[in-house]
Design a protein around this motif. Structure first.
Motif, PDB file in Angstrom:
ATOM      1  N   GLY A 343       0.819  -1.212   0.000  1.00 58.91           N
ATOM      2  CA  GLY A 343       0.000   0.000   0.000  1.00 58.91           C
ATOM      3  C   GLY A 343       0.847   1.254   0.000  1.00 58.91           C
ATOM      4  N   TYR A 344       1.972   1.162   0.710  1.00 61.89           N
ATOM      5  CA  TYR A 344       2.849   2.325   0.842  1.00 61.89           C
ATOM      6  C   TYR A 344       3.699   2.530  -0.409  1.00 61.89           C
ATOM      7  CZ  TYR A 344       5.557   5.764   3.463  1.00 61.89           C
ATOM      8  OH  TYR A 344       6.127   6.920   3.899  1.00 61.89           O
ATOM      9  N   SER A 345       3.789   1.470  -1.226  1.00 61.22           N
ATOM     10  CA  SER A 345       4.646   1.559  -2.421  1.00 61.22           C
ATOM     11  C   SER A 345       3.881   2.211  -3.578  1.00 61.22           C
ATOM     12  CB  SER A 345       5.103   0.162  -2.844  1.00 61.22           C
ATOM     13  OG  SER A 345       4.115  -0.427  -3.677  1.00 61.22           O
ATOM     14  N   LYS A 346       4.641   2.648  -4.575  1.00 64.95           N
ATOM     15  CA  LYS A 346       4.005   3.277  -5.736  1.00 64.95           C
ATOM     16  C   LYS A 346       3.537   2.252  -6.762  1.00 64.95           C
ATOM     17  CE  LYS A 346       5.881   7.935  -5.400  1.00 64.95           C
ATOM     18  NZ  LYS A 346       4.588   8.638  -5.277  1.00 64.95           N
ATOM     19  N   GLU A 347       3.655   0.955  -6.434  1.00 71.67           N
ATOM     20  CA  GLU A 347       3.160  -0.095  -7.319  1.00 71.67           C
ATOM     21  C   GLU A 347       1.640  -0.049  -7.412  1.00 71.67           C
ATOM     22  OE1 GLU A 347       4.760  -2.588  -9.230  1.00 71.67           O
ATOM     23  OE2 GLU A 347       6.338  -1.104  -8.847  1.00 71.67           O
ATOM     24  N   TYR A 348       0.998   0.456  -6.363  1.00 75.30           N
ATOM     25  CA  TYR A 348      -0.463   0.515  -6.307  1.00 75.30           C
ATOM     26  C   TYR A 348      -0.889   1.973  -6.097  1.00 75.30           C
ATOM     27  CZ  TYR A 348      -0.123  -4.517  -5.664  1.00 75.30           C
ATOM     28  OH  TYR A 348       0.150  -5.841  -5.843  1.00 75.30           O
TER      29      TYR A 348
END
Ligand SMILES: Cc1cc2nc3c(=O)[nH]c(=O)nc-3n(C[C@H](O)[C@H](O)[C@H](O)COP(=O)(O)OP(=O)(O)OC[C@H]3O[C@@H](n4cnc5c(N)ncnc54)[C@H](O)[C@@H]3O)c2cc1C
Length: 380
Positions: A343-348
């Motif tokens: 959630g914290y990553s920019k993948e999502y």
């Protein structure tokens, strides 16, 4: 008799915005989040597909949407990207004083211009010392012959640098203060309109904000909207219409964050079972779904009330903006929590949504100011 089902026409409008958002906004939202550039290609495409200027009357090239239809569109824009959505909706905000207090000639000229040039406008109320306190505005427009001489300093102006014209609120008689507040249409090519700087900010990166100075700008008398001194009322009546739009953008963003985190929670296996099977996670998702539904009902009620000339539209639009944006902030934060590291990553997109919706609690009046509006009304 209460009926919560949408009409065929409303379903069509909703589908049109959803389809547009899927084709043009979702695939590009991260690109604009990174570039911090105004999404002209998407705005032009929205013009092409007849999705700009929703509430502008049909005779002036708009769609003649009510606030309810507009809010259906804004929910879809907000679900795809609040930052790109506000590029479209801030244009509507800037056009609303023209809609509320412009003459036939002014409406014909400026709604015509905006459509013909596929342009956008900007709403210029906030100043360095007049944020929540609109009555503290110091910009002046002093009548000299057939021109008003505009001097002033505005900030946080959405669409400022890309706008064909600004709707500027200024005092025509500084001694009378806010009792002389008046809106003007100020074409941005007039000498003396100075874009001072561009705001760097946490989220909604596709949308641009500027600090603007007006230095002895000669504004023709015919660009004054309504009578002198009606500006405070026009500004407040504008927000009665547009705060429901912020509610709808927030609602869309909350829906998106919820759906992404729900689907992810069903797939993510830890301790040999989907994390959604843990009551702690399931209850978070249950709260999200419930609060989104409640926010939608309040937004629809506020929008319907406006379109049907009900009393209490001011309080309902304030409630919808406050509640839906608070829900969006909470849902986005919890969506990041449910998805944890992912959630914290920019993948999502949920980290972007969390950054984006914070602003919905701030612009068009902070949520504290909405509570002031509501409490004044209920304690009257
Ligand atoms: C990205 C962005 C886009 C914007 N777009 C536009 C635009 O297009 N046009 C435009 O004119 N403006 C725009 N604004 C301005 C926006 O509407 C103001 O930022 C907002 O109204 C708050 O004003 P302020 O930031 O000066 O905060 P302040 O008024 O200084 O408030 C600071 C804090 O004090 C609280 N506070 C203030 N007064 C009270 C009170 N009476 N009771 C309780 N709490 C209070 C506020 O809630 C807030 O928490 C934009 C702002 C941002 C950040």
């Amino acid at each position: 008799m209460i009926d919560f089902s949408l009409t065929t026409k409303q379903l069509e409008i909703q589908e049109k915005y959803r389809d547009f958002a899927n084709r043009f906004i979702r695939p590009n939202r991260m690109k604009y989040d990174e570039s911090c550039e105004f999404p002209w290609d998407i705005v032009k495409q929205a013009y092409k597909e007849g999705l700009m200027n929703g509430p502008v009357p049909v005779k002036w090239g708009g769609n003649g949407f009510g606030i309810f239809e507009s809010s259906l569109g804004s929910e879809e824009l907000g679900a795809a990207c609040v930052g790109i959505g506000i590029c479209i909706d801030a244009n509507t905000l800037a056009l609303t004083p023209l809609l509320l207090s412009g003459t036939e000639d002014q409406q014909k000229k400026y709604f015509g211009l905006i459509k013909e040039q596929q342009a956008v406008a900007a709403y210029c109320l906030t100043e360095p010392n007049a944020g929540s306190d609109v009555a503290g505005i110091k910009s002046t427009a002093i009548l000299k012959g057939d021109k008003y001489i505009l001097n002033g300093h505005k900030r946080f102006i959405t669409n400022g640098e890309v706008a064909a014209f600004h709707t500027v609120f200024a005092l025509t008689n500084p001694e009378k203060g806010a009792r002389s507040l008046t809106p003007f249409i100020v074409p941005t090519d007039l000498p003396g309109v100075e874009i001072v700087s561009k705001l760097k900010k946490m989220g909604q990166h596709a949308s641009v904000q500027n600090e603007i100075k007006y230095n002895d700008v000669e504004v023709p008398v015919e660009n004054r909207l309504g009578k002198e001194g009606r500006g405070f009322m026009v500004a407040m009546k504008t927000f009665d219409r547009t705060r429901t739009g912020v509610a709808a953008l927030s609602l869309g963003a909350a829906r998106e964050a919820y759906e992404i985190s729900r689907d992810w929670a069903k797939d993510r296996i830890q301790f040999n079972k989907p994390i959604a099977a843990n009551q702690a996670v399931g209850f978070m998702l249950a709260d999200m779904a419930t609060e989104i539904e409640a926010a939608r009902m309040l937004t629809w009620r506020a929008a319907w009330s406006y379109d049907n000339d009900q009393k209490d539209v001011s309080v309902l639009s304030a409630m919808s903006k406050m509640y839906a944006s608070d829900v969006a902030m909470k849902v986005a934060t919890n969506a990041v929590q449910v998805m944890a590291g992912d959630g914290y990553s920019k993948e999502y997109p949920v980290e972007k949504i969390m950054r984006d919706v914070k602003l919905c609690q701030i612009y068009e009046g902070t949520n504290q100011v909405q509570r002031v509006v509501i409490s004044k009304r209920i304690l009257k």
